[in-house]
Write a protein that holds these residues in place. Structure first.
Motif, PDB file in Angstrom:
ATOM      1  N   GLN A 138      -2.546  -8.347  16.585  1.00  0.00           N
ATOM      2  CA  GLN A 138      -2.388  -6.951  16.935  1.00  0.00           C
ATOM      3  C   GLN A 138      -2.408  -6.099  15.670  1.00  0.00           C
ATOM      4  N   VAL A 139      -3.154  -5.035  15.710  1.00  0.00           N
ATOM      5  CA  VAL A 139      -3.296  -4.160  14.550  1.00  0.00           C
ATOM      6  C   VAL A 139      -2.264  -3.047  14.611  1.00  0.00           C
ATOM      7  N   GLU A 140      -1.618  -2.815  13.480  1.00  0.00           N
ATOM      8  CA  GLU A 140      -0.667  -1.708  13.397  1.00  0.00           C
ATOM      9  C   GLU A 140      -0.847  -1.014  12.055  1.00  0.00           C
ATOM     10  N   LEU A 141      -0.909   0.299  12.091  1.00  0.00           N
ATOM     11  CA  LEU A 141      -1.017   1.118  10.885  1.00  0.00           C
ATOM     12  C   LEU A 141       0.192   2.036  10.829  1.00  0.00           C
ATOM     13  N   VAL A 142       0.921   1.990   9.733  1.00  0.00           N
ATOM     14  CA  VAL A 142       2.136   2.791   9.609  1.00  0.00           C
ATOM     15  C   VAL A 142       2.035   3.656   8.364  1.00  0.00           C
ATOM     16  N   GLU A 143       1.991   4.971   8.576  1.00  0.00           N
ATOM     17  CA  GLU A 143       1.914   5.914   7.462  1.00  0.00           C
ATOM     18  C   GLU A 143       3.310   6.311   7.000  1.00  0.00           C
ATOM     19  N   SER A 144       3.394   6.691   5.739  1.00  0.00           N
ATOM     20  CA  SER A 144       4.627   7.230   5.181  1.00  0.00           C
ATOM     21  C   SER A 144       4.269   8.108   3.985  1.00  0.00           C
TER      22      SER A 144
ATOM     23  N   GLY B 293       4.760  11.581   3.765  1.00  0.00           N
ATOM     24  CA  GLY B 293       4.604  13.004   4.021  1.00  0.00           C
ATOM     25  C   GLY B 293       5.885  13.762   3.708  1.00  0.00           C
ATOM     26  N   GLY B 294       5.786  15.097   3.748  1.00  0.00           N
ATOM     27  CA  GLY B 294       6.970  15.907   3.489  1.00  0.00           C
ATOM     28  C   GLY B 294       6.603  17.340   3.196  1.00  0.00           C
ATOM     29  N   LEU B 295       7.590  18.063   2.676  1.00  0.00           N
ATOM     30  CA  LEU B 295       7.432  19.471   2.327  1.00  0.00           C
ATOM     31  C   LEU B 295       7.315  19.593   0.816  1.00  0.00           C
ATOM     32  N   VAL B 296       6.304  20.313   0.355  1.00  0.00           N
ATOM     33  CA  VAL B 296       6.093  20.470  -1.077  1.00  0.00           C
ATOM     34  C   VAL B 296       5.581  21.887  -1.342  1.00  0.00           C
ATOM     35  N   GLN B 297       5.869  22.401  -2.517  1.00  0.00           N
ATOM     36  CA  GLN B 297       5.371  23.724  -2.883  1.00  0.00           C
ATOM     37  C   GLN B 297       3.912  23.642  -3.322  1.00  0.00           C
ATOM     38  N   ALA B 298       3.220  24.740  -3.184  1.00  0.00           N
ATOM     39  CA  ALA B 298       1.836  24.801  -3.642  1.00  0.00           C
ATOM     40  C   ALA B 298       1.749  24.392  -5.116  1.00  0.00           C
ATOM     41  N   GLY B 299       0.751  23.581  -5.413  1.00  0.00           N
ATOM     42  CA  GLY B 299       0.584  23.056  -6.753  1.00  0.00           C
ATOM     43  C   GLY B 299       1.239  21.706  -6.969  1.00  0.00           C
ATOM     44  N   GLY B 300       2.054  21.297  -6.010  1.00  0.00           N
ATOM     45  CA  GLY B 300       2.751  20.026  -6.124  1.00  0.00           C
ATOM     46  C   GLY B 300       1.903  18.840  -5.683  1.00  0.00           C
ATOM     47  N   SER B 301       2.550  17.668  -5.657  1.00  0.00           N
ATOM     48  CA  SER B 301       1.855  16.424  -5.339  1.00  0.00           C
ATOM     49  C   SER B 301       2.631  15.614  -4.314  1.00  0.00           C
ATOM     50  N   LEU B 302       1.901  14.816  -3.567  1.00  0.00           N
ATOM     51  CA  LEU B 302       2.468  13.832  -2.656  1.00  0.00           C
ATOM     52  C   LEU B 302       1.562  12.613  -2.656  1.00  0.00           C
ATOM     53  N   ARG B 303       2.151  11.449  -2.365  1.00  0.00           N
ATOM     54  CA  ARG B 303       1.343  10.252  -2.172  1.00  0.00           C
ATOM     55  C   ARG B 303       1.637   9.674  -0.804  1.00  0.00           C
ATOM     56  N   LEU B 304       0.616   9.586   0.003  1.00  0.00           N
ATOM     57  CA  LEU B 304       0.731   8.986   1.325  1.00  0.00           C
ATOM     58  C   LEU B 304       0.383   7.503   1.247  1.00  0.00           C
ATOM     59  N   SER B 305       1.071   6.722   2.067  1.00  0.00           N
ATOM     60  CA  SER B 305       0.799   5.290   2.168  1.00  0.00           C
ATOM     61  C   SER B 305       0.508   4.945   3.617  1.00  0.00           C
ATOM     62  N   CYS B 306      -0.296   3.912   3.791  1.00  0.00           N
ATOM     63  CA  CYS B 306      -0.615   3.418   5.132  1.00  0.00           C
ATOM     64  C   CYS B 306      -0.632   1.899   5.065  1.00  0.00           C
ATOM     65  N   ALA B 307       0.405   1.285   5.613  1.00  0.00           N
ATOM     66  CA  ALA B 307       0.508  -0.167   5.611  1.00  0.00           C
ATOM     67  C   ALA B 307      -0.161  -0.712   6.866  1.00  0.00           C
ATOM     68  N   ALA B 308      -1.111  -1.594   6.657  1.00  0.00           N
ATOM     69  CA  ALA B 308      -1.851  -2.174   7.774  1.00  0.00           C
ATOM     70  C   ALA B 308      -1.403  -3.607   8.010  1.00  0.00           C
ATOM     71  N   SER B 309      -1.166  -3.950   9.247  1.00  0.00           N
ATOM     72  CA  SER B 309      -0.800  -5.323   9.591  1.00  0.00           C
ATOM     73  C   SER B 309      -1.834  -5.878  10.557  1.00  0.00           C
ATOM     74  N   GLY B 310      -1.937  -7.162  10.598  1.00  0.00           N
ATOM     75  CA  GLY B 310      -2.861  -7.799  11.522  1.00  0.00           C
ATOM     76  C   GLY B 310      -4.057  -8.413  10.821  1.00  0.00           C
ATOM     77  N   ARG B 311      -4.819  -7.618  10.132  1.00  0.00           N
ATOM     78  CA  ARG B 311      -5.999  -8.124   9.436  1.00  0.00           C
ATOM     79  C   ARG B 311      -6.586  -7.035   8.563  1.00  0.00           C
ATOM     80  N   THR B 312      -7.624  -7.363   7.826  1.00  0.00           N
ATOM     81  CA  THR B 312      -8.309  -6.370   7.008  1.00  0.00           C
ATOM     82  C   THR B 312      -9.536  -5.843   7.741  1.00  0.00           C
ATOM     83  N   PHE B 313     -10.060  -4.734   7.245  1.00  0.00           N
ATOM     84  CA  PHE B 313     -11.188  -4.064   7.856  1.00  0.00           C
ATOM     85  C   PHE B 313     -12.228  -3.732   6.787  1.00  0.00           C
TER      86      PHE B 313
END
Length: 122
Positions: free
Chosen positions: A1-7, A9-29
């Motif tokens: 079974q394939v599952e993708l879980v993002e993390s 996100g959030g609130l940031v001021q203009a000019g700022g930075s964020l890093r999103l992650s997406c953990a995939a389980s089950g297999r590769t694509f």
């Protein structure tokens, strides 16, 4: 079974930075992508990467500011977002595709994460 879980996100001021992650389980694509959807708008392509990270492609609106990458050992997809703008505010989704053919069309992706909210204040 394939599952993708993002993390990441959030609130940031203009000019700022964020890093999103997406953990995939089950297999590769073969293809991995990030998309986003703002209120009242259609889901739009942000960036995509091949399974080995050798090929990347970005929407013009994020080129030079966002970087997509993959950690094969962890089967995790990332989106580093710098110089964020209020117009980047949206729910961000990761998606995967079995086909080797690259595409920016949301309906061509096979599995999707639940989404993570990114809000950029001015």
């Amino acid at each position: 079974q394939v599952e993708l879980v993002e993390s990441g996100g959030g609130l940031v001021q203009a000019g700022g930075s964020l890093r999103l992650s997406c953990a995939a389980s089950g297999r590769t694509f073969n293809r991995y992508g990030w998309f986003r959807q703002a209120p009242g708008k259609e889901r739009e392509f942000v960036a995509r990467i091949s399974w080995n990270g050798g090929t990347t492609y970005y929407a013009d609106s994020v080129k030079g500011r966002f970087t997509i990458s993959r950690d094969n050992a962890k089967n995790t997809l990332y989106l580093q977002m710098n110089s964020l703008k209020p117009e980047d505010t949206a729910v961000y989704y990761c998606a995967v595709r079995d086909s080797v053919v690259p595409t920016t069309t949301p309906s061509s992706y096979d599995y999707w994460g639940q989404g993570t909210q990114v809000t950029v204040s001015s």
